[in-house]
Design a protein around this motif. Structure first.
Motif, PDB file in Angstrom:
ATOM      1  N   GLN A 118       0.902  -1.706  -0.081  1.00 39.75           N
ATOM      2  CA  GLN A 118       0.054   0.019  -0.042  1.00 39.75           C
ATOM      3  C   GLN A 118       0.702   1.126   0.026  1.00 39.75           C
ATOM      4  O   GLN A 118       0.802   2.286  -0.295  1.00 39.75           O
ATOM      5  CB  GLN A 118      -1.200  -0.136   1.044  1.00 39.75           C
ATOM      6  CG  GLN A 118      -2.316  -1.312   1.196  1.00 39.75           C
ATOM      7  CD  GLN A 118      -3.127  -0.718  -0.085  1.00 39.75           C
ATOM      8  OE1 GLN A 118      -3.483   0.203  -0.760  1.00 39.75           O
ATOM      9  NE2 GLN A 118      -2.803  -2.651  -0.499  1.00 39.75           N
ATOM     10  N   GLU A 119       1.843   1.508   0.743  1.00 42.08           N
ATOM     11  CA  GLU A 119       2.975   2.555   0.869  1.00 42.08           C
ATOM     12  C   GLU A 119       3.285   2.579  -0.291  1.00 42.08           C
ATOM     13  O   GLU A 119       4.289   3.377  -0.919  1.00 42.08           O
ATOM     14  CB  GLU A 119       3.939   1.472   1.654  1.00 42.08           C
ATOM     15  CG  GLU A 119       3.460   2.412   3.177  1.00 42.08           C
ATOM     16  CD  GLU A 119       3.553   2.993   3.300  1.00 42.08           C
ATOM     17  OE1 GLU A 119       3.922   5.028   3.059  1.00 42.08           O
ATOM     18  OE2 GLU A 119       2.473   4.216   3.977  1.00 42.08           O
ATOM     19  N   LYS A 120       3.783   1.199  -1.652  1.00 41.62           N
ATOM     20  CA  LYS A 120       4.266   1.788  -3.091  1.00 41.62           C
ATOM     21  C   LYS A 120       3.034   2.480  -3.803  1.00 41.62           C
ATOM     22  O   LYS A 120       3.478   3.393  -4.145  1.00 41.62           O
ATOM     23  CB  LYS A 120       4.460   0.450  -3.592  1.00 41.62           C
ATOM     24  CG  LYS A 120       5.692  -0.308  -2.782  1.00 41.62           C
ATOM     25  CD  LYS A 120       6.113  -1.561  -3.179  1.00 41.62           C
ATOM     26  CE  LYS A 120       7.397  -2.591  -2.766  1.00 41.62           C
ATOM     27  NZ  LYS A 120       7.641  -3.796  -3.638  1.00 41.62           N
ATOM     28  N   LEU A 121       2.299   2.004  -3.321  1.00 39.92           N
ATOM     29  CA  LEU A 121       0.764   2.764  -4.642  1.00 39.92           C
ATOM     30  C   LEU A 121       0.377   4.315  -3.454  1.00 39.92           C
ATOM     31  O   LEU A 121      -0.064   4.653  -4.674  1.00 39.92           O
ATOM     32  CB  LEU A 121      -0.708   2.173  -4.091  1.00 39.92           C
ATOM     33  CG  LEU A 121      -0.885   0.280  -4.590  1.00 39.92           C
ATOM     34  CD1 LEU A 121      -2.002  -0.813  -4.592  1.00 39.92           C
ATOM     35  CD2 LEU A 121      -0.450   0.671  -6.146  1.00 39.92           C
ATOM     36  N   GLY A 124       3.014   7.013   2.064  1.00 40.27           N
ATOM     37  CA  GLY A 124       2.206   7.813   4.222  1.00 40.27           C
ATOM     38  C   GLY A 124       1.177   6.951   3.968  1.00 40.27           C
ATOM     39  O   GLY A 124       0.568   7.490   4.839  1.00 40.27           O
ATOM     40  N   ILE A 125       0.518   6.588   3.337  1.00 39.22           N
ATOM     41  CA  ILE A 125      -0.821   5.863   3.581  1.00 39.22           C
ATOM     42  C   ILE A 125      -1.533   5.378   5.148  1.00 39.22           C
ATOM     43  O   ILE A 125      -1.907   5.425   5.681  1.00 39.22           O
ATOM     44  CB  ILE A 125      -1.420   4.948   2.637  1.00 39.22           C
ATOM     45  CG1 ILE A 125      -2.983   5.374   2.616  1.00 39.22           C
ATOM     46  CG2 ILE A 125      -0.863   4.107   2.587  1.00 39.22           C
ATOM     47  CD1 ILE A 125      -3.932   4.130   1.295  1.00 39.22           C
ATOM     48  N   THR A 126      -0.004   4.241   5.542  1.00 39.12           N
ATOM     49  CA  THR A 126      -0.773   3.494   6.793  1.00 39.12           C
ATOM     50  C   THR A 126       0.248   4.386   8.225  1.00 39.12           C
ATOM     51  O   THR A 126      -1.054   4.003   8.839  1.00 39.12           O
ATOM     52  CB  THR A 126       0.476   2.483   6.807  1.00 39.12           C
ATOM     53  OG1 THR A 126       2.021   3.653   6.168  1.00 39.12           O
ATOM     54  CG2 THR A 126       0.734   0.972   5.104  1.00 39.12           C
ATOM     55  N   LYS A 127       0.350   5.375   7.778  1.00 41.87           N
ATOM     56  CA  LYS A 127       0.209   6.478   8.752  1.00 41.87           C
ATOM     57  C   LYS A 127      -1.087   7.223   8.552  1.00 41.87           C
ATOM     58  O   LYS A 127      -1.403   7.678  10.076  1.00 41.87           O
ATOM     59  CB  LYS A 127       1.575   7.578   9.135  1.00 41.87           C
ATOM     60  CG  LYS A 127       3.006   6.866   8.497  1.00 41.87           C
ATOM     61  CD  LYS A 127       3.704   7.756   8.776  1.00 41.87           C
ATOM     62  CE  LYS A 127       4.854   7.036   8.731  1.00 41.87           C
ATOM     63  NZ  LYS A 127       6.225   8.150   9.191  1.00 41.87           N
ATOM     64  N   SER A 128      -2.053   7.276   7.427  1.00 41.39           N
ATOM     65  CA  SER A 128      -3.081   7.813   8.099  1.00 41.39           C
ATOM     66  C   SER A 128      -4.367   7.228   8.485  1.00 41.39           C
ATOM     67  O   SER A 128      -4.212   6.162   9.002  1.00 41.39           O
ATOM     68  CB  SER A 128      -3.404   8.706   6.545  1.00 41.39           C
ATOM     69  OG  SER A 128      -4.091   6.947   5.665  1.00 41.39           O
TER      70      SER A 128
END
Length: 365
Positions: A118-121, A124-128
């Protein structure tokens, strides 16, 4: 547990034979869907379709850092969501009390990989706040005969869990024990997976005859509705299971051939259920007994020879070749061939005493 690798004449590689059978089952979307709908009792899976299941084991198993060829990971789509299913195949007679920890590591590996993807896509999304990890359903498909008694919750494997329980990872894994289903339970499911499970419940080859009373409607349903590719998969799985029962290759081939030709009822009627090791043991025991009886006239050795001749004659009457008889009885082919050739000259009126007399006269000469 020691691993021994061998390849049968059916092309099935026997490395942990039961594990291989289960891997084939969970690796096929149709059979996996039947398992989820019929054996997990989870309402979410009642309407699942094979096209909703994708096997992703080849991606994840190297991450697990274990030589577990039997474990599978499937990605399941439910509506707009994805669920990861970990299927662990446990066939040992004893419980694995560290199963929950092994599953915990698998879960962490899968979530770590998911986050990286998901981070590749989306950087920073995992921190949201909106980011969520996909649910994982760990299933242990248990083929042992004893009751599974290992803790189902990881927290129960950690001491002081009654004091610090809120700070200890807590999750359950689902155990599906094959031995909880009766033959009638499986027949009522009326699908391809139930046939595989019926075979898998057999503890020795002689029990195969207990399947003869399966309702005609059951086999007719399989005959009429099973696609060709699935027949081949069922044949592979059953070949693996029969080999673990010491069934000779020619018997295994006959059964699998009847499956692929949609002759399910013939499979149950014609199977002879040889167990090579048991046949050898019985042959020796009966040979020793008959040898003692014959020993009053001709001696123990001659008595055992006579018994062996009678066994060969029985196999000839069943149209077995000399090579097949040699494998079934585990006797040298040259000895069997001599008896076989002499006996054929007497067909169909076989006389064990005359065969023995001629055999001994050839040996002396």
């Amino acid at each position: 547990m020691e691993t021994q690798n061998s390849t049968t004449s059916n092309g099935v590689n026997n490395s942990h034979t039961k594990d291989n059978a289960a891997k084939i089952v969970f690796g096929d979307p149709v059979l996996c869907a039947q398992f989820l709908k019929g054996y997990t009792d989870i309402p979410l899976f009642k309407e699942i379709k094979p096209e909703d299941i994708e096997n992703v084991s080849s991606h994840f198993l190297p991450l697990f850092q274990e030589s577990r060829d039997s474990d599978t990971v499937n990605k399941i789509r439910i509506g707009d969501s994805e669920i990861y299913l970990i299927a662990l195949i446990e066939h040992q007679s004893e419980n694995d009390f560290d199963m929950s920890f092994r599953i915990l590591r698998y879960i962490v590996f899968i979530w770590t990989d998911y986050a990286a993807q998901q981070e590749k896509l989306h950087k920073g999304i995992t921190k949201s706040k909106a980011f969520l990890y996909p649910p994982i359903l760990p299933v242990v498909y248990y083929e042992g005969t004893s009751t599974w008694s290992a803790p189902l919750n990881f927290k129960d494997r950690v001491f002081l869990n009654n004091v610090l329980g809120d700070y200890i990872p807590s999750f359950n894994y689902l155990v599906v024990p094959l031995n909880k289903y009766s033959k009638q339970d499986l027949i009522e499911k009326n699908d391809e997976l139930s046939l595989i499970f019926l075979i898998n419940q057999l503890q020795n080859s002689s029990e195969f005859h207990t399947l003869k009373d399966i309702p005609k409607e059951y086999t007719e349903h399989l005959t009429e509705n099973t696609p060709d590719y699935l027949l081949k998969i069922i044949g592979k799985v059953i070949a693996v299971l029969l080999h673990k029962l010491n069934i000779p290759d020619e018997e295994v081939y006959e059964v699998t051939d009847q499956i692929t030709r949609r002759k399910f009822s013939m499979m149950f009627d014609n199977f002879q259920a040889y167990d090579v090791q048991e046949t050898r043991r019985v042959s020796r025991e009966e040979g020793r007994l008959e040898g003692r009886i014959e020993g009053e006239r001709t001696g123990r050795i001659e008595g055992e020879q006579l018994h062996l001749i009678k066994l060969v004659v029985k196999k000839i009457e069943k149209q077995c070749s000399a090579a097949q008889i040699s494998e079934i009885l585990e006797e040298p082919l040259d000895i069997i061939q001599q008896i076989y050739d002499i006996a054929l000259c007497q067909a169909p009126d076989y006389n064990a005493d005359k065969i023995l007399k001629e055999l001994n006269s050839k040996t002396v000469s």
